[in-house]
Design an enzyme around this catalytic site. Sequence first.
Site, mmCIF file in Angstrom:
data_model
loop_
_atom_site.group_PDB
_atom_site.id
_atom_site.type_symbol
_atom_site.label_atom_id
_atom_site.label_comp_id
_atom_site.label_asym_id
_atom_site.label_seq_id
_atom_site.Cartn_x
_atom_site.Cartn_y
_atom_site.Cartn_z
ATOM 1 N N THR A 12 31.581 21.175 52.397
ATOM 2 C CA THR A 12 32.129 20.344 51.316
ATOM 3 C C THR A 12 31.009 19.598 50.603
ATOM 4 O OG1 THR A 12 34.286 20.088 52.345
ATOM 5 C CG2 THR A 12 33.613 18.360 50.823
ATOM 6 N N LYS B 299 32.699 9.757 55.831
ATOM 7 C CA LYS B 299 31.399 10.427 55.686
ATOM 8 C C LYS B 299 31.396 11.335 54.458
ATOM 9 C CE LYS B 299 28.391 13.712 58.153
ATOM 10 N NZ LYS B 299 28.285 14.552 59.369
ATOM 11 N N CYS C 4 63.511 47.105 38.070
ATOM 12 C CA CYS C 4 62.686 47.853 37.125
ATOM 13 C C CYS C 4 62.544 49.305 37.592
ATOM 14 C CB CYS C 4 61.333 47.152 36.944
ATOM 15 S SG CYS C 4 60.358 47.753 35.546
ATOM 16 N N GLU D 69 57.434 59.724 32.956
ATOM 17 C CA GLU D 69 56.253 59.016 33.463
ATOM 18 C C GLU D 69 55.438 59.913 34.383
ATOM 19 O OE1 GLU D 69 55.069 54.794 35.693
ATOM 20 O OE2 GLU D 69 57.170 55.269 35.316
ATOM 21 N N HIS E 14 62.856 41.823 35.394
ATOM 22 C CA HIS E 14 62.280 41.242 36.611
ATOM 23 C C HIS E 14 62.863 39.854 36.848
ATOM 24 C CE1 HIS E 14 59.095 44.233 37.497
ATOM 25 N NE2 HIS E 14 59.152 44.455 36.191
ATOM 26 N N GLU F 258 62.879 38.098 39.422
ATOM 27 C CA GLU F 258 62.042 37.263 40.288
ATOM 28 C C GLU F 258 61.145 36.318 39.510
ATOM 29 O OE1 GLU F 258 59.601 41.172 39.947
ATOM 30 O OE2 GLU F 258 61.690 40.516 39.829
#
Length: 543
Positions: free
Chosen positions: A189, A221, A381, A405, A515, A517
């Site tokens: 860090t 620290k 889909c 396709e 879609h 979702e």
Amino acid sequence: MARFIFVTGGVVSSLGKGLAGAALASLLQARGYKVRMRKLDPYINVDPGTMNPFEHGECYVTDDGAETDLDLGHYERFTGVPSKQSDNVTTGRIYQTVIRKERRGDYLGATVQVIPHITNAIKEFATADLEDEDFVLVEIGGTVGDIESLPFLEAIRQLGNELGKDAIFMHLTLVPYIAAAGELKTKPTQHSVKELQSIGIQPDILLCRSEHPIPAGQRAKIGQFCNVPEKAVIQALDVRTIYEVPLSYHDEGLDEAVLSAFGIEDAPKPDLSRWLDIRDRVINPEGEVNIAVVGKYIALQDAYKSLTESIVHGGIANRVKVNINWIESEEFEKDDSKLNELLGSAHAILVPGGFGERGAEGKIKAARYARENRIPYFGICYGMQMAVIEGCRHVAGIEGAGTSEFGSSDPNVVGLMTEWTRGNETETRSEDGDLGGTMRLGAYPCHLLEGTKVREVYGEELIQERHRHRYEVNVEYRAPLEEVGYKFSGMSPDGELPEIVEIPDHPWFIGVQFHPELKSKPFDPHPLFSSFVKAAMEQSRLV
């Protein structure tokens, strides 16, 4: 004027900057503030639309048709604020914009450079298209120290100076636990912040990811070495569910530290009731169901990030735990016996979206298994298209049915439409066009037929759902399928594009071209996923 919170990450990637930013935004929302979230992505692709899901994960689509980073899905799910085209930009799009200006002569012959032209374009993006937001959270993709993110970091450094007290920087880092030493280590860090400071950015908040609690002494620290107040060093521990993150961060004081950094002393108290309810529903379910997801990008589940969360939301709505069984569709192409082995214990089957021929026949077999065994089926889909092809082949008797396709089938029941209407404009696409410009993208209306399952699920006649696809089911095959028991229950307003297909004489069999979702949220689960999980619950009582 909006206040800006710039979110950066260090030490390692995949720490969860998007999730952290979304959780912070939801906490600010809980206090009554209006928020907006944005993502600056350092990769050179213009957008993620043509990127392999194995490479980048899910491509998230907005209402206005933008193909964006999956983190925008987190933003929407946690805040409920719809994302827009103007909320995600990449290095590719920034350079494309600047080069187009240079070609037009907008710079009047000046030498075009990273500073100021690229950084100015980034700053313009970060501050444009805002309304009356109280806070704008801007996430910078990648990890501090990556060469590709330098122009973005320089841009937000400049913005920090220009905005003064209306901008702060939050840096997400890792505090790893070294088992051999039995210690948490703060050095990564420190080095990450040092890298950030060398660019000219001093973080105001440090959000430290860790698998173990960080003792007060070590937080002190970190603060001392990183020039950050101790109260602004916030530990971010692992939690049981991502929907517990806002509550966890609030308990650690993140929202208080952010408001303090802005000098806001009289902020309203947060109303966290909905997050408490969501956590309770996830952690204390009243049952569980098994849902099989038959996909083709299973090796990287980030490819289905929104889908995964939407299934969880369906579980939240019904207060059940959903066990997702991820199945590679190619398994069924190798061995038919795998169907019963892998799907026999499923209470429901979901076939998600996808592109290309690989795994298609396996998805078709999954749809047939669900239909013949009366297991709830949800095709999204590509999953709808495969269910239509399956129905044509094995129910309607249309041998050889396929999709263009994959080349020439006899016949093509799914094909590339040459044009469609959006608003008042007709958009055209062709086989040889750029991939990024050949899709139906964004929100489109759909009419639901009365007396159908989906009309019952949605409870309304007209819906708007988001699309991302090139190919459409050919409406000419509506009649032969409806003659054998299918129902085209959702259509585009002109009646030309099938949007939803269902089988009325089945416990739950629905395929959608869009879609769903992409619009589901934990506090507002999508009705299709809620209904689908409920159907799985009914099935679990039958098995």
